[in-house]
Design an enzyme around this catalytic site. Structure first.
Site, PDB file in Angstrom:
ATOM      1  N   VAL A  46       0.830  -1.206   0.000  1.00 55.28           N
ATOM      2  CA  VAL A  46       0.000   0.000   0.000  1.00 55.28           C
ATOM      3  C   VAL A  46       0.869   1.263   0.000  1.00 55.28           C
ATOM      4  O   VAL A  46       0.556   2.249  -0.668  1.00 55.28           O
ATOM      5  CB  VAL A  46      -0.967   0.007   1.207  1.00 55.28           C
ATOM      6  CG1 VAL A  46      -1.777   1.292   1.257  1.00 55.28           C
ATOM      7  CG2 VAL A  46      -1.898  -1.205   1.144  1.00 55.28           C
ATOM      8  N   CYS A  47       1.962   1.226   0.741  1.00 53.21           N
ATOM      9  CA  CYS A  47       2.792   2.425   0.930  1.00 53.21           C
ATOM     10  C   CYS A  47       3.237   3.093  -0.372  1.00 53.21           C
ATOM     11  O   CYS A  47       3.127   4.317  -0.497  1.00 53.21           O
ATOM     12  CB  CYS A  47       4.001   2.101   1.800  1.00 53.21           C
ATOM     13  SG  CYS A  47       3.537   1.557   3.466  1.00 53.21           S
ATOM     14  N   PRO A  48       3.719   2.353  -1.376  1.00 56.31           N
ATOM     15  CA  PRO A  48       4.163   3.048  -2.593  1.00 56.31           C
ATOM     16  C   PRO A  48       3.030   3.769  -3.312  1.00 56.31           C
ATOM     17  O   PRO A  48       3.261   4.782  -3.970  1.00 56.31           O
ATOM     18  CB  PRO A  48       4.766   1.957  -3.467  1.00 56.31           C
ATOM     19  CG  PRO A  48       4.474   0.670  -2.824  1.00 56.31           C
ATOM     20  CD  PRO A  48       4.006   0.930  -1.425  1.00 56.31           C
ATOM     21  N   GLU A  50       0.672   5.457  -1.889  1.00 61.79           N
ATOM     22  CA  GLU A  50       0.545   6.741  -1.196  1.00 61.79           C
ATOM     23  C   GLU A  50       1.726   7.649  -1.506  1.00 61.79           C
ATOM     24  O   GLU A  50       1.555   8.840  -1.795  1.00 61.79           O
ATOM     25  CB  GLU A  50       0.470   6.521   0.318  1.00 61.79           C
ATOM     26  CG  GLU A  50      -0.731   5.745   0.750  1.00 61.79           C
ATOM     27  CD  GLU A  50      -0.724   5.496   2.237  1.00 61.79           C
ATOM     28  OE1 GLU A  50      -1.781   5.673   2.846  1.00 61.79           O
ATOM     29  OE2 GLU A  50       0.342   5.145   2.802  1.00 61.79           O
ATOM     30  N   ILE A  51       2.922   7.099  -1.424  1.00 62.88           N
ATOM     31  CA  ILE A  51       4.144   7.869  -1.673  1.00 62.88           C
ATOM     32  C   ILE A  51       4.078   8.496  -3.064  1.00 62.88           C
ATOM     33  O   ILE A  51       4.344   9.689  -3.251  1.00 62.88           O
ATOM     34  CB  ILE A  51       5.390   6.961  -1.577  1.00 62.88           C
ATOM     35  CG1 ILE A  51       5.486   6.235  -0.246  1.00 62.88           C
ATOM     36  CG2 ILE A  51       6.663   7.745  -1.884  1.00 62.88           C
ATOM     37  CD1 ILE A  51       5.605   7.066   0.962  1.00 62.88           C
TER      38      ILE A  51
END
Length: 172
Positions: A46-48, A50-51
């Protein structure tokens, strides 16, 4: 614990901007609105998303006298390696390897040693104006973050689903 209406805890962290190491202090951005967000870990699913979305929308935030700062508990070296996978970002990816900043902003999951998805909007005087913290498996809405930043900048009461150009409810 950080609360809305209180000063944001200052910090100085190392990180990556582009493909270079950098050192950033929150106080460097006094006079700007700061969108500060925490993510759990580099090299996750999920993090990438958002980034990359914060980076894609960075100019919108910058045009609102804003600065984006992203923080995770990964090292600056992990961030640099991750940039090879996700590409350079328009804002610094900062390392909270000691977990002190995540703890100060009350987003650290102590037993896992990672941060929740915390988003903070800090005004130009260094006061926290908005906080959203969510579970690890649900990505945040960059559009909502920008909408709230715009609403806060009006200095007025803004109703539900308010958008720029719409009528506010006036001064508080």
């Amino acid at each position: 614990m950080v609360k809305v209406g209180q000063p944001a805890p200052d910090f100085t962290l190392e990180g990556v901007m582009g493909r270079e190491f950098t050192t950033v202090s929150l106080s460097d951005y006094r006079g700007k609105w700061v969108v500060l967000f925490f993510w759990p870990l580099d090299f996750t699913f999920v993090c990438p998303t958002e980034i990359k979305e914060f980076s894609a929308r960075y100019k919108e935030i910058e045009n609102l006298n804003g600065q984006v700062l992203g923080i995770s508990v990964d090292s600056k070296y992990a961030h640099l390696a991750w940039v090879d996978d996700i590409g350079e970002q328009a804002y610094p990816l900062l390392s909270d390897i000691t977990k002190e900043v995540s703890r100060a902003y009350d987003v650290l999951v102590e037993n896992q040693g990672i941060a929740l998805r915390g988003t903070f909007i800090i005004d130009p005087q260094g006061i926290v104006r908005w906080i959203v913290v969510s579970d690890l498996n649900v990505g945040r809405s960059v559009s909502e973050t920008i909408r709230v930043l715009q609403a806060l900048q009006t200095g007025e009461l803004c109703p539900v689903e308010w958008r720029p150009g719409e009528k506010t409810l006036g001064k508080p």
